[in-house]
Design a protein around this motif. Structure first.
Motif, PDB file in Angstrom:
ATOM      1  N   ARG A  47       0.814  -1.214   0.000  1.00 34.71           N
ATOM      2  CA  ARG A  47       0.000   0.000   0.000  1.00 34.71           C
ATOM      3  C   ARG A  47       0.850   1.268   0.000  1.00 34.71           C
ATOM      4  N   HIS A  48       2.152   1.115   0.090  1.00 34.82           N
ATOM      5  CA  HIS A  48       3.065   2.260   0.058  1.00 34.82           C
ATOM      6  C   HIS A  48       4.413   1.763  -0.435  1.00 34.82           C
ATOM      7  N   GLU A  49       5.028   2.539  -1.315  1.00 33.16           N
ATOM      8  CA  GLU A  49       6.265   2.083  -1.937  1.00 33.16           C
ATOM      9  C   GLU A  49       7.409   1.907  -0.943  1.00 33.16           C
ATOM     10  N   GLN A  50       7.399   2.652   0.152  1.00 33.60           N
ATOM     11  CA  GLN A  50       8.451   2.440   1.151  1.00 33.60           C
ATOM     12  C   GLN A  50       8.372   1.033   1.722  1.00 33.60           C
ATOM     13  N   ILE A  51       7.146   0.521   1.868  1.00 32.09           N
ATOM     14  CA  ILE A  51       6.976  -0.856   2.339  1.00 32.09           C
ATOM     15  C   ILE A  51       7.608  -1.822   1.354  1.00 32.09           C
ATOM     16  N   VAL A 404      14.317   1.185  14.965  1.00 35.15           N
ATOM     17  CA  VAL A 404      15.307   2.036  15.625  1.00 35.15           C
ATOM     18  C   VAL A 404      14.831   2.327  17.043  1.00 35.15           C
ATOM     19  N   GLY A 405      15.764   2.728  17.888  1.00 35.30           N
ATOM     20  CA  GLY A 405      15.424   2.989  19.279  1.00 35.30           C
ATOM     21  C   GLY A 405      15.805   1.818  20.158  1.00 35.30           C
ATOM     22  N   MET A 432      13.743   4.717  10.566  1.00 36.27           N
ATOM     23  CA  MET A 432      12.516   4.396  11.277  1.00 36.27           C
ATOM     24  C   MET A 432      11.483   3.919  10.263  1.00 36.27           C
ATOM     25  N   GLY A 433      10.855   2.789  10.553  1.00 37.14           N
ATOM     26  CA  GLY A 433       9.896   2.209   9.626  1.00 37.14           C
ATOM     27  C   GLY A 433      10.430   1.018   8.855  1.00 37.14           C
ATOM     28  N   PHE A 434      11.704   0.661   9.062  1.00 37.86           N
ATOM     29  CA  PHE A 434      12.306  -0.482   8.362  1.00 37.86           C
ATOM     30  C   PHE A 434      11.790  -1.819   8.886  1.00 37.86           C
ATOM     31  N   GLY A 435      11.716  -1.972  10.203  1.00 33.21           N
ATOM     32  CA  GLY A 435      11.566  -3.288  10.815  1.00 33.21           C
ATOM     33  C   GLY A 435      10.312  -4.026  10.433  1.00 33.21           C
ATOM     34  N   ALA A 436       9.156  -3.336  10.428  1.00 28.57           N
ATOM     35  CA  ALA A 436       7.891  -4.026  10.172  1.00 28.57           C
ATOM     36  C   ALA A 436       7.811  -4.592   8.759  1.00 28.57           C
ATOM     37  N   PRO A 437       8.096  -3.822   7.701  1.00 29.11           N
ATOM     38  CA  PRO A 437       8.045  -4.406   6.349  1.00 29.11           C
ATOM     39  C   PRO A 437       9.215  -5.328   6.028  1.00 29.11           C
ATOM     40  N   PHE A 460       6.408   1.468  14.017  1.00 24.85           N
ATOM     41  CA  PHE A 460       5.269   0.757  13.436  1.00 24.85           C
ATOM     42  C   PHE A 460       4.256   1.745  12.865  1.00 24.85           C
ATOM     43  N   GLY A 461       4.128   2.892  13.521  1.00 28.68           N
ATOM     44  CA  GLY A 461       3.189   3.904  13.047  1.00 28.68           C
ATOM     45  C   GLY A 461       3.553   4.512  11.715  1.00 28.68           C
ATOM     46  N   GLN A 462       4.798   4.306  11.256  1.00 27.19           N
ATOM     47  CA  GLN A 462       5.207   4.821   9.953  1.00 27.19           C
ATOM     48  C   GLN A 462       4.409   4.184   8.813  1.00 27.19           C
ATOM     49  N   ASN A 463       4.248   2.883   8.884  1.00 26.35           N
ATOM     50  CA  ASN A 463       3.614   2.162   7.778  1.00 26.35           C
ATOM     51  C   ASN A 463       2.747   1.006   8.285  1.00 26.35           C
ATOM     52  N   PRO A 464       1.679   1.302   9.029  1.00 27.28           N
ATOM     53  CA  PRO A 464       0.825   0.202   9.512  1.00 27.28           C
ATOM     54  C   PRO A 464       0.131  -0.552   8.385  1.00 27.28           C
ATOM     55  N   ALA A 465       0.113   0.030   7.190  1.00 26.17           N
ATOM     56  CA  ALA A 465      -0.503  -0.652   6.052  1.00 26.17           C
ATOM     57  C   ALA A 465       0.255  -1.905   5.645  1.00 26.17           C
ATOM     58  N   VAL A 466       1.386  -2.160   6.284  1.00 27.66           N
ATOM     59  CA  VAL A 466       2.069  -3.439   6.081  1.00 27.66           C
ATOM     60  C   VAL A 466       1.127  -4.594   6.412  1.00 27.66           C
ATOM     61  N   LEU A 467       0.165  -4.337   7.315  1.00 23.02           N
ATOM     62  CA  LEU A 467      -0.771  -5.387   7.731  1.00 23.02           C
ATOM     63  C   LEU A 467      -1.708  -5.801   6.607  1.00 23.02           C
TER      64      LEU A 467
END
Length: 585
Positions: A47-51, A404-405, A432-437, A460-467
């Motif tokens: 749903r997003h190219e970063q994913i 991250v963090g 930030m946002g790497f780990g979930a996708p 996780f809030g960066q790209n929740p559309a990974v779900l």
């Protein structure tokens, strides 16, 4: 005979063994999507190219082959850019195939083109971080460009490349012979090694050294050389310290594994590096956080310590520290020769029981110092307890992604990894946002492994559309959201130095605020649990593993900083002449 380039491209990818493509549709790439409909290549729709870029990054790290991203022009290309840049800074091979404006519309302000300074040049947006960026100007050139793209992405120091293809070229016909002739090219290049004279000099130096040390980075995993590394360590009994990206090169329970260096390293590990008279560095950039901002009193002290450095990339040798001997070679090939020469020079394995005992006692002391946090029943949970219980529950060969963090820095410092390459973390770009996708890509490639993403609520809030992708494709990743209602590491940094948390914590009406990520997961059709007590966390994770389906665990966590005796120069910038790191928020 002539055929459409879009169809010949898909056939070419099939012949290369490509099994998955990650991407998102756009009017410039639907010719390729149509050609994929009859292919055995699986298109992973996001749903997003970063994913797509982060998922392809995770996929490539575990397959050790270039992944493929299919992108649209303009906003599609720029959305993916962060993920592609992250792959670039971590030397992850990737081929990005992007649709572009039609060739006959150059200079006319075509739809979604970035052309504020030059026409037909938006592919140059990627030039600072990809190994090569092409715009295909002729249909007949496309076959040789796509062949070069994979060769460049996978060889030397690996990394992403971009092939920007005007949409009309996807729909052009070219003679099939242009693609067929590529089958005569080898797809696997012979890697550079080292000669016996050089290997002998290195081994003799290490044997004669008083306090030799191996310092390893992510290059060990990129070269698939962990087995060869372990063989050298076992034979010569030399301790191993590692960068963040080098974690898992040697199992964390190996008797000679020291651990991670630098800002989030411990005083014991950093001191061992300072005390070394010779360091053999393998596949590491000596990056700032790993090297305590290169200040000699904290981690590395060159000279008097002398450095031997082996890397596939000559630009990394001597970049940050003076090198007594520099060797350009593939690490797997180099270590193979070093091991053979070591056995010739020293037929019997060396031992260093005194050092092994010292390392064992250090580990015991470190664990004991953490025990009060691990055993604490407080809720929100202590981060140390979360990590400890995750490690207790997971199989030894499970794969972990971090963001991250706390989840990255704490894992690097105090979470044991046993299988080479089984931790995927954003090292160079710290995105930030790497780990979930990234966990999606890893699980697609490793269907028989447990894959867990340790990620903060900010990440996780960066790209929740990974779900959405996980639900559609039934990709059984477990996301553990270590939720401290903040961009926690930055909040602790800001509070320590400036006494405020503006812009770093999440509040509503003066109270901690967070979306209900478990409820969001359920809305996507994914199992979700919001943890209510510390005692509930471990059995919930066990249930998630047994379920073998996408699963979100949202667990509230105290925002305590990762303990560190290391150094980062930004602390001096913020608070000169003071010893201030982070504080709890």
């Amino acid at each position: 005979m002539k055929r459409l380039i879009s169809h010949q491209l898909v056939e070419y990818l099939e012949n290369r063994g490509i099994e998955h493509i990650f991407g998102l549709c756009g009017h410039t790439n639907i010719a390729v999507l149509t050609a994929l409909e009859e292919s055995n290549i699986k298109f992973i729709n996001v749903r997003h190219e970063q994913i797509s870029a982060h998922a392809a990054d995770g996929y490539a790290r575990v397959t050790k082959k270039a992944s493929v991203v299919l992108s649209h022009l303009g906003p599609g290309l720029t959305n993916a850019a962060t993920g592609v840049a992250n792959a670039a800074l971590d030397s992850v091979p990737m081929v990005v195939i992007a649709g572009d404006v039609p060739t006959h519309y150059y200079g006319k302000h075509p739809h979604q083109e970035v052309n504020l300074h030059a026409d037909a040049s938006q592919y140059e947006i990627y030039r600072p971080f990809v190994k090569r960026a092409w715009r295909v100007d002729s249909p007949e050139l496309f076959p040789e460009i796509i062949e070069k793209a994979f060769a460049i992405a996978e060889n030397g120091n690996p990394g992403p490349v971009l092939v920007s293809v005007p949409m009309d070229i996807f729909s052009k016909e070219v003679d099939v012979s242009l693609f067929q002739r590529l089958t005569h090219n080898t797809k696997n290049f012979q890697k550079p090694s080292i000669d016996d004279i050089t290997a002998k000099k290195i081994i003799e130096t290490l044997i004669k050294a008083k306090n030799p040390l191996l310092y390893v980075g992510g290059g060990i995993m990129l070269a698939h050389a962990a087995e060869e590394l372990k063989e050298l360590v076992d034979h010569l009994s030399i301790p191993v310290a590692h960068s963040l990206m080098g974690k898992s090169a040697l199992p964390d329970d190996h008797a000679l594994t020291l651990g991670m260096t630098g800002f989030w390293g411990t005083e014991f590990i950093n001191n061992k590096c300072k005390e070394a008279d010779y360091i053999l560095a393998l596949g590491t950039r000596f990056a700032e956080a790993d090297s305590s901002s290169w200040e000699s009193e904290y981690t590395f002290n060159f000279p008097p310590t002398k450095l031997i450095q082996i890397d596939i990339d000559p630009t990394e040798i001597g970049r940050n520290y003076p090198v007594e001997m520099g060797v350009v070679a593939d690490l797997k090939q180099a270590l193979t020769v070093l091991n053979r020469v070591a056995r010739e020079l020293v037929p019997q394995e060396l031992t260093n029981k005194e050092l092994e005992k010292e390392i064992s006692e250090y580990r015991k002391e470190f664990k004991e110092n953490n025990m009060k946090f691990i055993q604490d029943d407080v809720f929100p949970m202590q981060p140390q307890r979360i990590l400890e219980e995750v490690r207790q529950v997971l199989p030894r060969d499970a794969y972990i992604t971090t963001d991250v963090g706390w989840n990255k820095n704490g894992v690097g410092q105090q979470f044991s990894i046993y299988e080479p390459g089984s931790i995927l973390t954003p090292g160079g770009f710290a995105t930030m946002g790497f780990g979930a996708p990234a966990a999606l890509g890893a699980k697609i490639a490793l269907q028989d492994k447990v894959v867990v993403s340790l990620v903060g609520d900010g990440g996780f809030g960066q790209n929740p559309a990974v779900l959405a992708t996980a639900a559609e494709e039934n990709i059984p990743v477990i996301w553990i959201i270590m939720n401290n209602y903040a961009f926690g590491t930055i909040a602790g940094l800001q509070k320590a130095h400036f006494g405020t948390t503006l812009g770093t914590v999440f509040k509503k009406d003066g109270k901690d605020y967070s979306p209900d990520y478990a409820a969001i997961a359920k809305a996507y059709g994914v199992e979700g649990v919001k943890i209510q007590s510390a005692e509930e966390f471990k059995p919930t994770l066990e249930r998630a593993i047994a379920a073998n389906k996408p699963f979100v665990i949202d667990v509230a966590m105290l925002n305590n900083p990762v303990p560190t005796a290391g150094h980062w120069n930004i602390m001096d910038i913020y608070s000169p002449n003071k010893t201030i790191h982070h504080v709890s928020v």
